[in-house]
Every structure is written in C-alpha cells, then in structure tokens.
Design a protein around this motif. Structure first.
Motif, PDB file in Angstrom:
ATOM      1  N   ALA A  41      28.719  43.254  35.923  1.00  0.00           N
ATOM      2  CA  ALA A  41      28.125  43.444  37.249  1.00  0.00           C
ATOM      3  C   ALA A  41      29.180  43.371  38.356  1.00  0.00           C
ATOM      4  CB  ALA A  41      27.054  42.393  37.489  1.00  0.00           C
ATOM      5  N   LYS A  44      28.590  45.263  41.697  1.00  0.00           N
ATOM      6  CA  LYS A  44      27.565  44.704  42.578  1.00  0.00           C
ATOM      7  C   LYS A  44      28.009  43.387  43.199  1.00  0.00           C
ATOM      8  CE  LYS A  44      23.941  46.467  39.583  1.00  0.00           C
ATOM      9  NZ  LYS A  44      22.945  46.066  38.602  1.00  0.00           N
ATOM     10  N   LEU A  45      28.805  42.609  42.468  1.00  0.00           N
ATOM     11  CA  LEU A  45      29.156  41.257  42.909  1.00  0.00           C
ATOM     12  C   LEU A  45      30.384  41.188  43.812  1.00  0.00           C
ATOM     13  CD1 LEU A  45      28.742  39.354  39.514  1.00  0.00           C
ATOM     14  CD2 LEU A  45      27.166  39.338  41.452  1.00  0.00           C
TER      15      LEU A  45
END
Length: 156
Positions: A41, A44-45
């Motif tokens: 991820a 997104k992070l």
C-alpha cells in the motif's frame, strides 16, 4: 567490528532453540502482518504517513519516514529471521517500536480493550523480543553463529 555485528551470544542448545523460535516468530509476524501490507500500500500511504515529533526524525518527509518504517519492519525483521547481524537489527527494530509507541501513538492508551483499537500495546509487545535479542544475541542456530567463531576454544 566483526564481533559486534556477528556475535551470537550463547551456543547452548536449549537456549539457542528458544532464541530461534523467538527470532523467527517475531520476525515473520512483523514482516507478514505489518511490513509487507505497508509495502503493498506504499502508493496510498506515502503522502500521509506520520513522522515522529523528535529531532532529527521530525525533519523527515512522510515518504522517507515510511521508507524507514519499511526498513525496520521488513529489512530488520528479515535479518532477525535469518539470525544475521541480529543485535544491530534488533536495535533498529526496537527503535522503530519505541517511535511507534511513544511518538506516533503518543496519545493512544496503553492497552487494547473494549472499544479501543489503537494502543501502545502492540508496539511494546514487539519491543520486548527486540530487547531480549539485543541482550542475548541470536543463539547457536543462526547465521551469526556460523560467521563468527571464537578464535580460541576453552580447554578444561
């Protein structure tokens, strides 16, 4: 320097088995449960990842802070599983858990309980094996034990 990086501590069979189980269990749980999901991820992070509020960590960008977290949760955890450079890896791993517990989760309660999903408890539970491995070393069942052998054996 070689002794600092690769000293395995005890070579006792029973203690080495216990340290092996501790190293592999802790390392795999961190890698599989926390590190790899963050890596998947990453896109997104990376922009919203928190940074610690202490110098010099407060000067890191969100992306660099996430990369440092991944280095501890994947890199150091993998070294713990292998038993390679165990004490420095456990220090990095433990440092990340101290930052997670007391900087990132500074306002979080100590324990997870009814209605509490985020707390210091998980980071502190990962900190305990890190402290044990810093103090004891990897044990005889590790790459550290294979790479570093004492020059002189004690003769009784």
């Amino acid at each position: 320097m070689k002794k600092f990086l690769f000293d395995c501590g005890t070579r006792d069979g029973t203690a080495s088995l216990g340290l092996f189980v501790l190293r592999v269990g802790t390392g795999l749980m961190m890698m599989l449960g926390h590190g790899l999901p963050k890596l998947h991820a990453y896109g997104k992070l990376k922009d919203g990842w928190p940074t610690a509020n202490i110098w010099p960590l407060s000067h890191l960008s969100s992306q660099i802070s996430l990369i440092c977290t991944l280095a501890a949760e994947i890199g150091a955890a993998a070294l713990l599983v292998l038993g390679l450079m165990t004490r420095p890896a456990a220090f990095l791993f433990g440092f990340a858990m101290v930052v997670a517990a007391f900087q990132i989760g500074a306002n979080a309660p100590w324990f997870i309980g009814p209605g509490v999903s985020e707390a210091k408890e998980p980071a502190l539970l990962y900190l305990l094996p890190a402290v044990v491995l810093i103090l004891s070393g990897a044990g005889g069942w590790s790459f550290d034990a294979a790479l570093y052998r004492e020059g002189k054996r004690k003769r009784w």
